[in-house]
Every structure is written in C-alpha cells, then in structure tokens.
Design a protein around this motif. Structure first.
Motif, PDB file in Angstrom:
ATOM      1  N   ASP A   1      10.595  -4.320   8.768  1.00 62.62           N
ATOM      2  CA  ASP A   1       9.837  -3.221   9.360  1.00 62.62           C
ATOM      3  C   ASP A   1       9.849  -2.002   8.445  1.00 62.62           C
ATOM      4  O   ASP A   1       8.848  -1.294   8.322  1.00 62.62           O
ATOM      5  N   GLU A   2      10.995  -1.771   7.805  1.00 61.32           N
ATOM      6  CA  GLU A   2      11.095  -0.625   6.914  1.00 61.32           C
ATOM      7  C   GLU A   2      10.141  -0.767   5.731  1.00 61.32           C
ATOM      8  O   GLU A   2       9.495   0.193   5.311  1.00 61.32           O
ATOM      9  N   ARG A   3      10.060  -1.991   5.212  1.00 60.98           N
ATOM     10  CA  ARG A   3       9.151  -2.237   4.096  1.00 60.98           C
ATOM     11  C   ARG A   3       7.708  -2.030   4.508  1.00 60.98           C
ATOM     12  O   ARG A   3       6.903  -1.441   3.787  1.00 60.98           O
ATOM     13  N   GLU A   4       7.378  -2.521   5.713  1.00 57.60           N
ATOM     14  CA  GLU A   4       6.012  -2.366   6.199  1.00 57.60           C
ATOM     15  C   GLU A   4       5.666  -0.895   6.382  1.00 57.60           C
ATOM     16  O   GLU A   4       4.552  -0.463   6.074  1.00 57.60           O
ATOM     17  N   GLU A   5       6.620  -0.134   6.894  1.00 59.26           N
ATOM     18  CA  GLU A   5       6.378   1.292   7.108  1.00 59.26           C
ATOM     19  C   GLU A   5       6.155   2.007   5.774  1.00 59.26           C
ATOM     20  O   GLU A   5       5.241   2.825   5.627  1.00 59.26           O
ATOM     21  N   ALA A   6       7.007   1.663   4.780  1.00 61.69           N
ATOM     22  CA  ALA A   6       6.857   2.282   3.456  1.00 61.69           C
ATOM     23  C   ALA A   6       5.530   1.872   2.826  1.00 61.69           C
ATOM     24  O   ALA A   6       4.845   2.682   2.182  1.00 61.69           O
ATOM     25  N   TYR A   7       5.147   0.627   3.035  1.00 57.14           N
ATOM     26  CA  TYR A   7       3.896   0.090   2.513  1.00 57.14           C
ATOM     27  C   TYR A   7       2.713   0.882   3.067  1.00 57.14           C
ATOM     28  O   TYR A   7       1.797   1.274   2.333  1.00 57.14           O
ATOM     29  N   GLY A   8       2.754   1.142   4.381  1.00 61.61           N
ATOM     30  CA  GLY A   8       1.689   1.909   5.012  1.00 61.61           C
ATOM     31  C   GLY A   8       1.617   3.332   4.495  1.00 61.61           C
ATOM     32  O   GLY A   8       0.524   3.889   4.322  1.00 61.61           O
ATOM     33  N   LYS A   9       2.781   3.925   4.234  1.00 58.81           N
ATOM     34  CA  LYS A   9       2.803   5.296   3.736  1.00 58.81           C
ATOM     35  C   LYS A   9       2.165   5.399   2.358  1.00 58.81           C
ATOM     36  O   LYS A   9       1.465   6.372   2.037  1.00 58.81           O
ATOM     37  N   VAL A  10       2.437   4.379   1.511  1.00 57.21           N
ATOM     38  CA  VAL A  10       1.828   4.371   0.175  1.00 57.21           C
ATOM     39  C   VAL A  10       0.307   4.278   0.297  1.00 57.21           C
ATOM     40  O   VAL A  10      -0.436   4.985  -0.407  1.00 57.21           O
ATOM     41  N   MET A  11      -0.179   3.415   1.193  1.00 58.44           N
ATOM     42  CA  MET A  11      -1.624   3.296   1.386  1.00 58.44           C
ATOM     43  C   MET A  11      -2.212   4.602   1.897  1.00 58.44           C
ATOM     44  O   MET A  11      -3.291   5.030   1.458  1.00 58.44           O
ATOM     45  N   ASP A  12      -1.511   5.252   2.824  1.00 62.77           N
ATOM     46  CA  ASP A  12      -1.995   6.534   3.340  1.00 62.77           C
ATOM     47  C   ASP A  12      -2.102   7.567   2.223  1.00 62.77           C
ATOM     48  O   ASP A  12      -3.047   8.367   2.175  1.00 62.77           O
ATOM     49  N   MET A  13      -1.120   7.555   1.308  1.00 60.62           N
ATOM     50  CA  MET A  13      -1.130   8.496   0.202  1.00 60.62           C
ATOM     51  C   MET A  13      -2.329   8.232  -0.712  1.00 60.62           C
ATOM     52  O   MET A  13      -3.035   9.160  -1.134  1.00 60.62           O
ATOM     53  N   ILE A  14      -2.576   6.942  -1.016  1.00 59.51           N
ATOM     54  CA  ILE A  14      -3.702   6.594  -1.891  1.00 59.51           C
ATOM     55  C   ILE A  14      -5.025   7.003  -1.248  1.00 59.51           C
ATOM     56  O   ILE A  14      -5.912   7.567  -1.901  1.00 59.51           O
ATOM     57  N   LEU A  15      -5.147   6.732   0.040  1.00 58.47           N
ATOM     58  CA  LEU A  15      -6.393   7.074   0.721  1.00 58.47           C
ATOM     59  C   LEU A  15      -6.555   8.574   0.882  1.00 58.47           C
ATOM     60  O   LEU A  15      -7.684   9.084   0.926  1.00 58.47           O
ATOM     61  N   ASP A  16      -5.437   9.297   0.958  1.00 51.29           N
ATOM     62  CA  ASP A  16      -5.509  10.762   0.997  1.00 51.29           C
ATOM     63  C   ASP A  16      -6.059  11.296  -0.325  1.00 51.29           C
ATOM     64  O   ASP A  16      -6.884  12.222  -0.352  1.00 51.29           O
ATOM     65  N   LEU A  17      -5.606  10.689  -1.438  1.00 50.95           N
ATOM     66  CA  LEU A  17      -6.135  11.084  -2.750  1.00 50.95           C
ATOM     67  C   LEU A  17      -7.634  10.787  -2.833  1.00 50.95           C
ATOM     68  O   LEU A  17      -8.412  11.575  -3.388  1.00 50.95           O
TER      69      LEU A  17
END
Length: 496
Positions: A440-456
């Motif tokens: 679950d922790e990996r999935e959460e971190a994975y989602g955060k990275v995607m959110d950061m990329i999409l924010d850019l």
C-alpha cells in the motif's frame, strides 16, 4: 425471500424455482479437490461457480451451511476401482507420507482460492477423517441387500439395485444394456458385473493407506465419502449438491444409488453442475496432462501463456461465460477478460469523480432505476453472470457520459448507481480491485509521483507550453499510462 431464484436441476433437466427444505436454512454440498497436485484452471471453475451461489444465497437472506470436501484417500487412477490411489502414488514418487502430500496440496489449494477471492466453506471435511461414517454407510447398504462382499472388498450390486430403483437417473444412461454387455466380458474378477463399483476395497500389500474394517484392512471407495459426509453435516435430506459436469457419471450417479440403497430415498433435491474448461476442445485435467496451474497463470510461467494474468482476470474470465456453458482457454480470451475487468474497475472508480446535479435527466434516471432489477433478474435466471456483467458495462458507459458532462445525475441516483455497481461487482460476483504488485505504501508513493508529473503538465498547459505538455503526455503513453483532460481536470490510468 423477495427474489425468486431459478436454478437448473441436472436431475430434472430443467430450471426449477429454488425452494429450500427448511427455509431460511440452506444445505449445500460441493465436491472439492483430490489433493495430489497443484490446483489448475479446471479447479477454479467449480470453486468460483459455487462461490457465486454461496454469496448470492447469503445476500438473499438465507443461512447457508456450505460443505466442500477434501478428497485425501480412495480416489484411484482414472476414477476406476483398480490401480493406485492418486495421493499414495504421489507419496511414493516423492518419498513422503501420504498425509504430507495431502496437507501440502490442500494448503496450495487454499492459497489459490484466497487469491481468487473464493470464500471458505462453512465446513471442509476430509475423507480420512470420516472413515467410520463411510464404514457405517457400507454396512447399511450391505444390510439392505444392495452390496456384496468379495475377497475382502465390498461392491455395490447395480443389477439388484436397478431392479428396485433406477440406476442412471442423473446421467440418463440405460444400465440394462450396460449390464448385459458386461456379462460378455472376461476377467470381471471379484465383481458380479463389470459395472458394479467398490464401496470398500481390500488393500493390497503395497497399498500405503489402510484402515481396519469388518471386511478387511482397506479403504473406502471414492464415491462413499460425499454421501457419508453430506449426510453427517447436512442431514438425510438437503438442498443442493454441486460439482463439475465430469462428476455426473459415475461419481454423482453412484452417490444417488448409495443414498437410496442406505436410507430408502434420495438425499439431494437440486443437483447443479458447472461445465468444463477446455484447451483446444479437450477437457483440462491433471490425468490428461494438459492443465495449466493457477500459479502458472499468476506468474506467466507456462509455454502456452503469452503473459501472466492476475487472479481477478481469471475470475472475470470464468464469470464471463454462463456456468453451464463450456469455456475454451486461449490467450485471446484472457486478454479480452483483462480488458473487460479493467473497464469495469475503471467505471466503478470513476463514480467517485462524478459531481451530482440537482436532478437527473430522464435517460439517466431510467438507466439507474432499472439497473438493480436487471442484475437481479439475471442472477435469478440460473446465475446468468455474463448478463450481470453486460448490465454493469452499461452502467460504466453511463459513468463515462456523466464524467464528460453529457448527462446529469442527482445525488440520490448517484448513490443508487454506486451501491448497485458495488453490490453486484464486489459482493455477489466476488471481484475486487487489484493493485500492481506492491505494498500500500508503494502504491501511495506511486500515485504521488504521478500527481507531481501531472501537476507539472498542468502548469505547462497554463503557460501555453504545448510542447512540454505533449512531451509529458507522450512519455506517459509510452510507459503505459493514458492521460485524459476533462473539465474537472486531468485524470489518468495505467493500461494493463
């Protein structure tokens, strides 16, 4: 119960209204695995089929006692009365105790069932734990004159039984012709007729698994365990007996004969059978050597597999066909199931992004109002799971229309849509969301990275930097991500 459930009864060869003997209690017995090898796709189908029935009966408000046995003795090679016990043979090959073999593959079966989200039964009796009950059954049949002892073994006298009752009532076989033909055979040996079947077998010197009995040191015939254990845990008469179509004859036919011969009437009211999974038109099975284990599906470690398939893809594949129809394995069919599952899960997750309106438009209101009833109608018609899935796909189309702001839905209708899709997809069909192989922790971190990329990417869009915006989108697409711009912002998903 409000819902009228119809199920196909193999005994009557027609759909019948399900009326339990002692409502709201339901007794259900399903033939489980012979534990001498890893579970394969053929084992998954009956497990999932009767898991759906178990779930649905409980949803309807019935109190279900679900018994699924473990066969750990007595199942001889080729389902015959001669040859090696399948478990004892494996034990000799691996130089282990038979119970080590049985325990190991029972554990493996449980692990596979858990991965497939198959609920455990209420009771899981083992054949070796019920030798006394099986000996009692044999004695009752002898006492009633429908069996005979021969050289320490006991055989069911089919000719005598067939004169009083009818052997072949489930499978439709004409036993008079078979009995007459068997008399012409040489080498019948201990049996009066070749069609007679063993209910107790004298153990040969090399036979590892044996128990004392009034007739010999030996072991019960394969057919005895289900009759004895079904009666012990569900009574002399119970509602449903299930299993694969390959068990209709001889296994379930013999069970009926044993019950009638021992107690005077039939034990089971509804006989239900799922059809086979085939490979190139041939039944999948360990005895045929053409099986693919469930673990091989999950890992992709089999030459016939183009890739690994998740447990929920396997479950969806099985549910995409009616349980009484054949299913032929192919990578194309599994790939289609993978896409279908992804479509359904994406639709359900999309509900959370819908912003409700003051009221629903007419078409949306109609679709939502009819969805639950359509799904119930399909389930009540002998568990038409493919039809349920088709209705859920219609709901997914509505979700996409709502996300594109091409329709309106009220808060009450949105809740009904969500509740219905969750009820049938998760609670009844037993599907569940699968995460991509990490914690679950990996999935959460994975989602955060995607959110950061999409924010850019969103900042690039705001600055009208279309080149950077497209570059990010294309790079994500190459990596397997689909990015979609909506009025409510950017959404993404991983195309599996």
């Amino acid at each position: 119960m409000e819902q009228k459930l119809f199920i196909y009864n193999t005994l009557s060869r027609r759909k019948e209204l399900f009326e339990p003997l002692h409502a709201p209690n339901v007794g259900m017995y399903v033939c489980g695995p012979t534990v001498y090898g890893d579970p394969h796709l053929g084992h998954a189908r009956p497990a999932i089929t009767f898991d759906i029935l178990f779930r649905y009966l409980k949803h309807l408000g019935y109190k279900v006692r679900y018994v699924r046995n473990i066969t750990d003795v007595g199942h001889l090679e080729h389902d015959a009365d001669e040859g090696d016990d399948k478990i004892a043979k494996k034990a000799r090959l691996e130089q282990l105790e038979p119970m080590e073999i049985a325990q190991h593959y029972t554990n493996r079966y449980h692990q596979a069932m858990e991965a497939l989200n198959v609920l455990p039964p209420s009771i899981e009796p083992h054949a070796t734990g019920h030798i006394i009950e099986q000996e009692q059954l044999v004695q009752e049949i002898l006492d009633n004159g429908f069996a005979y002892e021969s050289n320490g073994s006991v055989y069911f006298d089919i000719e005598k039984y067939n004169k009083v009752h009818r052997y072949g009532i489930l499978s439709g076989r004409n036993l008079d012709d078979v009995i007459n033909a068997s008399r012409e055979l040489d080498g019948v040996g201990e049996k009066r007729n070749q069609v007679d079947f063993a209910i107790w077998k004298k153990a040969q010197p090399e036979h590892i698994m044996r128990w004392p009995s009034p007739w010999s040191e030996g072991f019960p015939g394969w057919h005895c365990e289900c009759t004895a254990m079904g009666r012990k845990y569900l009574g002399n008469h119970f509602d449903i007996h299930g299993g694969g179509m390959d068990l209709v004859f001889p296994h379930h036919e013999c069970e009926i004969a044993q019950a009638v011969a021992s107690q005077g009437d039939q034990m089971v009211r509804y006989w239900m059978h799922n059809n086979m999974i085939t490979i190139n038109g041939q039944k999948m099975g360990k005895s045929l050597g053409n099986f693919i284990t469930l673990e091989q599906f999950f890992t992709g470690a089999h030459p016939s597999l183009e890739k690994a398939y998740t447990p929920m893809t396997i479950r969806f594949f099985i549910l995409s066909a009616h349980y009484r129809g054949t299913v032929d394995f192919s990578n194309e069919a599994l790939a289609a199931s993978e896409k279908g599952l992804d479509r359904l899960m994406t639709g359900i997750s999309g509900i959370g992004r819908i912003v409700p309106s003051a009221e629903s438009d007419a078409d949306t209101a109609k679709t939502v109002a009819e969805l639950r009833g359509k799904c119930y109608d399909a389930m009540n018609d002998d568990m038409q799971t493919p039809v349920v899935i088709s209705h859920l796909f219609e709901a997914c189309r509505l979700v996409n229309i709502l996300l594109d702001h091409k329709a309106a839905i009220s808060e009450a209708d949105l809740k009904e849509l969500s509740d219905t899709m969750h009820l049938f997809a998760f609670d009844i069909l037993g599907l569940r969301e699968e995460k991509g192989g990490g914690s679950d922790e990996r999935e959460e971190a994975y989602g955060k990275v995607m959110d950061m990329i999409l924010d850019l990417r969103a900042k690039a869009r705001a600055n009208k930097d279309w080149a950077t915006c497209d570059q990010i989108r294309d790079a994500l697409k190459d990596a397997g991500f689909e990015v979609k711009d909506t009025k409510d912002g950017c959404v993404w998903r991983l195309n599996r």
